[in-house]
Every structure is written in C-alpha cells, then in structure tokens.
Enzyme design. Structure first.
Site, PDB file in Angstrom:
ATOM      1  N   CYS A 224       0.831  -1.214   0.000  1.00  0.00           N
ATOM      2  CA  CYS A 224       0.000   0.000   0.000  1.00  0.00           C
ATOM      3  C   CYS A 224       0.861   1.257   0.000  1.00  0.00           C
ATOM      4  O   CYS A 224       0.886   2.028  -0.939  1.00  0.00           O
ATOM      5  CB  CYS A 224      -0.884   0.047   1.239  1.00  0.00           C
ATOM      6  SG  CYS A 224      -1.843  -1.401   1.531  1.00  0.00           S
TER       7      CYS A 224
HETATM    8  N1  SAJ Z   1       7.044   2.334   8.374  1.00  0.00           N
HETATM    9  C1  SAJ Z   1       8.100   3.139   8.755  1.00  0.00           C
HETATM   10  N2  SAJ Z   1       7.887   4.090   9.688  1.00  0.00           N
HETATM   11  C2  SAJ Z   1       6.655   4.288  10.265  1.00  0.00           C
HETATM   12  C3  SAJ Z   1       5.590   3.448   9.860  1.00  0.00           C
HETATM   13  C4  SAJ Z   1       5.805   2.481   8.923  1.00  0.00           C
HETATM   14  O1  SAJ Z   1       9.213   2.989   8.257  1.00  0.00           O
HETATM   15  O2  SAJ Z   1       6.522   5.160  11.126  1.00  0.00           O
HETATM   16  C5  SAJ Z   1       7.265   1.340   7.335  1.00  0.00           C
HETATM   17  C6  SAJ Z   1       6.942  -0.062   7.786  1.00  0.00           C
HETATM   18  O3  SAJ Z   1       8.076  -0.673   8.365  1.00  0.00           O
HETATM   19  C7  SAJ Z   1       6.555  -0.737   6.480  1.00  0.00           C
HETATM   20  C8  SAJ Z   1       5.939   0.393   5.673  1.00  0.00           C
HETATM   21  O4  SAJ Z   1       6.371   1.604   6.283  1.00  0.00           O
HETATM   22  O5  SAJ Z   1       7.698  -1.234   5.826  1.00  0.00           O
HETATM   23  C9  SAJ Z   1       4.429   0.350   5.677  1.00  0.00           C
HETATM   24  O6  SAJ Z   1       4.060   0.201   7.012  1.00  0.00           O
HETATM   25  P1  SAJ Z   1       2.542   0.510   7.525  1.00  0.00           P
HETATM   26  O7  SAJ Z   1       2.590   0.537   9.015  1.00  0.00           O
HETATM   27  O8  SAJ Z   1       2.017   1.673   6.833  1.00  0.00           O
HETATM   28  O9  SAJ Z   1       1.765  -0.822   7.161  1.00  0.00           O
HETATM   29  P2  SAJ Z   1       0.969  -1.220   5.865  1.00  0.00           P
HETATM   30  O10 SAJ Z   1       1.764  -1.089   4.629  1.00  0.00           O
HETATM   31  O11 SAJ Z   1       0.398  -2.553   6.172  1.00  0.00           O
HETATM   32  O12 SAJ Z   1      -0.163  -0.114   5.795  1.00  0.00           O
HETATM   33  C10 SAJ Z   1      -1.451  -0.431   6.180  1.00  0.00           C
HETATM   34  C11 SAJ Z   1      -2.292   0.566   5.464  1.00  0.00           C
HETATM   35  N3  SAJ Z   1      -3.647   0.132   5.509  1.00  0.00           N
HETATM   36  C12 SAJ Z   1      -4.381   0.270   4.383  1.00  0.00           C
HETATM   37  O13 SAJ Z   1      -3.939   0.733   3.343  1.00  0.00           O
HETATM   38  C13 SAJ Z   1      -5.771  -0.183   4.466  1.00  0.00           C
HETATM   39  C14 SAJ Z   1      -2.156   1.933   6.092  1.00  0.00           C
HETATM   40  O14 SAJ Z   1      -3.186   2.786   5.578  1.00  0.00           O
HETATM   41  C15 SAJ Z   1      -2.300   1.874   7.582  1.00  0.00           C
HETATM   42  O15 SAJ Z   1      -2.129   3.175   8.115  1.00  0.00           O
HETATM   43  C16 SAJ Z   1      -1.224   0.967   8.122  1.00  0.00           C
HETATM   44  O16 SAJ Z   1      -1.523  -0.338   7.606  1.00  0.00           O
HETATM   45  C17 SAJ Z   1      -1.232   0.941   9.637  1.00  0.00           C
HETATM   46  O17 SAJ Z   1      -1.546   1.987  10.234  1.00  0.00           O
HETATM   47  O18 SAJ Z   1      -0.829  -0.084  10.170  1.00  0.00           O
END
Ligand code: SAJ
Length: 438
Positions: A275
């Site tokens: 995403c």
């Molecule tokens: N990440 C960072 N720093 C952060 C947060 C995340 O480096 O502060 C990295 C993570 O390690 C990962 C990537 O970004 O590699 C994405 O992480 P994510 O926490 O955004 O997880 P996702 O990709 O599973 O995003 C989903 C998304 N959900 C949908 O699209 C429905 C996102 O909108 C959500 O906000 C996120 O989950 C969530 O909050 O967990």
C-alpha cells in the site's frame, strides 16, 4: 422496474447473492464478514488452489481463522470457484484485486481490467459492482465502467449500480478489522452510492457515503500518501541527525511528548508493503498525465527508496569502526517481512538490504520466523534455523524488521555488534558501544 429498490430490499432481507472477485488479503476477510452477516457469498478467483482451500474450510490469510471459513462453508454461506459464469446469478459484486506497480514504476491495472472483463459478460439489470482496489482517481469511471457497459448497454444508476470503496485492511491488526473499520463509499451516481451503502451497511459497522467514485478513490490515496510522506520526512530526519551526530530516536521520542499537533512516525531501512510505497505513485502518475508534478510524493519516495542503502552504509561504518571490512564479514539480517509480526515480504526493504550487502561482498544470512525462504530473480536464500548460533557467528547483526517474538536482551548479550534500524532494542541500544542505531 426500480432496480435500486429491488436490490436494497434484497440487502435488507439478506437474500442478495454476493460475489467477491479476488480472494486475497482483502477479499477473503470481506467474504467472511458478509457471509457472517447472513449473505450467501461466492468467492471468485482464478487461482484454483485458493478456491479449493476455501471449499475445504481452510484459510490462507493470517487474519482469517480456518475455523471461521470452515463454519461458513459448512453452513453453505461461503464457497469458492474459478468459474466466472456463476456471476450471472449474482446481485452484488465486490472486486478486490491487486493494484501493483509495473517494473517501470507505472500503475499495473491489468488485474482490474481482467476482473472487469471477466465480469462483463454476466452483468445484468439489478446488479451492483463495487471496486475496492486502491487506484488513481478516475479508474472506476474511465477504465472499469466502459468494460462493464460497452456490450451490456446497461444504464448506470438505473439498471447497473457502480461504486468505489477503498479497502482499509491492515494485515496483522486485530483492533481495526474489515467489519469495524469505517468504510468510505462513492458511487457513479447518487443512486449508486445509496445502493452500495445499503449493501455494505448490512455487514459493516460504519459506512461513509461520499458524492463520487473519484472522492472515494482520492480519499484512500490521501490516507496512504499522508503516511508515506511523513515516513519519508522522518527518514530524512534520520539522515539529518546522522550528519548532526544526534540520536534521531531520542529526538523523536522527545518530540512525541507533545500532546497535540504532532504525530509520531519512525525512521527505518525503507518502506515495504503493498500500500504505502505504491498507492502514492498511482496518484503522482495520474497527476503527471494532467501535467502536474506531485513534488512531495516524488521527494518522499526518493528518500524512502534510498534508506536500504543508508542502512547498509551504517553496517559498513559500524564494522569499519571495529576494524573489519564489510567484504568477507558475516552479516545476519534479522527480520525479512515488510513490517513486524506478519509473513508478508512484498516490497520489503529487507530484500534490498540483503541484496546490497551481497553486492558489497558480505557473507549474508537472515532469520525471520514467518518467512522461511526468500526467492528473487537472481538469488534465493533460506532463513537460518538456529538463531542464537547465527547471532554468535555474525560479525554484525542488523535488525531490519523488529518482530515481537525476538528475545532482544539475549540477542544483545550474544551479538558482537548490532545495527538497529528499527530501535528494536529501545533504551538497551541507547549509547551502547555494541549498538549502532539508524
Ligand atoms: N514504516 C516506517 N515508519 C513508520 C511506519 C511504517 O518505516 O513510522 C514502514 C513499515 O516498516 C513498512 C511500511 O512503512 O515497511 C508500511 O508500514 P505501515 O505501518 O504503513 O503498514 P501497511 O503497509 O500494512 O499499511 C497499512 C495501510 N492500511 C491500508 O492501506 C488499508 C495503512 O493505511 C495503515 O495506516 C497501516 O496499515 C497501519 O496503520 O498499520
């Protein structure tokens, strides 16, 4: 005939026959939630193995317990098929297919096109179709709708009802689920929104109608672009703190004590998942076609994609400070999944980190309790089985994904040197001579 009224009636008495096209990490949870709400749901997916597993009452998605699938299949509320002709007898279709990027970095809409083309022969008056896949504003209207109506000539908003509703599935999360996460829905017409909202409202706790498919498509991209850009900024903060000789984690923790007007994001070795790194590029791609450069997106993406290399530089410098060359050193990568406590490798920065370490001549091994094997075009590698032996043998352990299951105290004790790109060690790693933090 008022098809909208007929459909809404079928939703209220749960006689509407529902289909989910694309039974992956979005489609299977969606199918089970609507089946649990009382609808009879048919999963339609080209991968026979997945459909066979559904029909055997098995689950291949971490968030969906097998017993839930088995119970619904046994009750005749859920089944899977690869046969698209079943769609002829369906009233409501949700399309939950992938929207990845091509190698060129452009949107890959082939899955949406294929699903729409698969559905087109079976669309009929009194059907509602909702696209759930994250995509650029305009996809539903400009790409999907013509495929559905070019042969059927159905009148949208009177006979055929079409809407967009962005999926908000967060793999591994248990507090916010498909059922209780508010769901935005925008239709091609007001009637389309009304019909789609009536359907979703029978199974989901909160439905948020908006005035068009474009608003719903754009809302999703705002959600994830907001996240990507803020992660990109905090990654740049890490690059700045590195040059300033300041610990970025301490800075962020201090800033996060502000009870208002601040939202904490964490730097890391890069951005993974299906995403966050991808959705914003759908938006910037669309805007480029309108002669507009989405500068924030492009800059954040540039910084995020530079982070694996920065992480490897930290390993190289850390070994150097211990009079070791990266080349020939044993480096153990801890964690391969793109985020903690899940088994998803898509776009994971770990893959880039491993590849870059290999390119620099390090002897690379990895461990991930959820991912036993990594296969890439030109290389493949299996997770070590004896974690502590690998930790002891490594000249440097680099924590790339901070799974909760790791015993970080013991890892810290047994390791010679740790590069912690996720602040997994927390205070234990702060000003610790054995630990380099991102
Ligand atoms: N990440 C960072 N720093 C952060 C947060 C995340 O480096 O502060 C990295 C993570 O390690 C990962 C990537 O970004 O590699 C994405 O992480 P994510 O926490 O955004 O997880 P996702 O990709 O599973 O995003 C989903 C998304 N959900 C949908 O699209 C429905 C996102 O909108 C959500 O906000 C996120 O989950 C969530 O909050 O967990």
């Amino acid at each position: 005939m008022d098809y909208s009224k007929q459909l809404i009636e079928k939703f209220h008495n749960k006689t509407a026959r529902v289909a989910v096209m694309g039974m992956g990490y979005v489609g299977l949870p969606f199918a089970t939630v609507f089946a649990e709400a009382g609808f009879t749901v048919t999963g339609v997916d080209p991968v026979k193995d997945k459909m066979d597993r559904v029909n055997r009452g098995e689950s291949y998605i971490m968030d969906v317990p097998a017993e839930k699938v088995a119970g619904l299949v046994k009750k005749g509320k859920l089944k899977g098929t690869t046969d698209y002709s079943v769609l002829a007898n369906i009233d409501a279709v949700a399309i939950c297919v992938p929207t990845p990027l091509r190698q060129t970095g452009d949107p890959d809409l082939s899955f949406i096109v294929s699903a729409a083309e698969g559905l087109a022969p079976y669309v009929h008056a009194g059907m509602v179709v909702v696209l759930e896949s994250s995509t650029y504003p305009g996809t539903t209207r400009e790409l999907m709708l013509p495929i559905l109506t070019e042969k059927s000539h159905l009148k949208v908003g009177e006979e055929l009802f079409v809407a967009f509703s962005p999926e908000r599935v967060d793999p591994g999360r248990t507090d916010w689920t498909t059922k209780n996460t508010p769901k935005v829905i925008g239709g091609m017409t007001e009637k389309c929104t009304e019909v789609a909202a009536a359907w979703y409202g029978q199974a989901l706790d909160t439905v948020v109608p908006v005035s068009s498919t474009e608003v719903a498509e754009m809302a999703k991209l705002l959600e994830n672009t907001f996240r990507m850009i803020n992660i990109g900024f905090v990654n740049e903060l890490a690059l700045m703190c590195d040059r300033l000789g300041v610990d970025v984690w301490e800075v962020i923790d201090a800033a996060a004590t502000k009870p208002f007007g601040f939202m904490k994001f964490q730097p890391g070795p890069g951005l993974g998942g299906h995403c966050i790194p991808i959705d914003p590029l759908y938006l910037s791609w669309k805007l480029r076609s309108l002669n507009y450069t989405a500068r924030f997106i492009e800059l954040a993406s540039e910084i995020n994609t530079s982070m694996p290399r920065f992480a490897v530089t930290r390993v190289q410098d850390a070994l150097n400070d211990h009079e070791k060359a990266l080349k020939g050193s044993n480096v153990l990568v801890l964690g391969a999944a793109y985020k903690p406590d899940i088994d998803d490798l898509r776009e994971s920065p770990s893959i880039d980190v491993i590849r870059l370490l290999q390119q620099k001549g390090a002897k690379v091994s990895y461990h991930d309790p959820y991912i036993p094997h990594i296969k890439q075009d030109s290389w493949e590698i299996s997770s070590v089985t004896d974690l502590m032996a690998a930790v002891k043998a490594a000249d440097c352990v680099v924590i790339v994904t901070n799974h909760k299951v790791y015993d970080y105290v013991t890892i810290l004790k047994e390791a010679k040197l740790i590069v912690d790109t996720r602040n997994a060690l927390g205070k234990l790693g702060f000003k610790n001579p054995k630990v380099v933090r991102l």
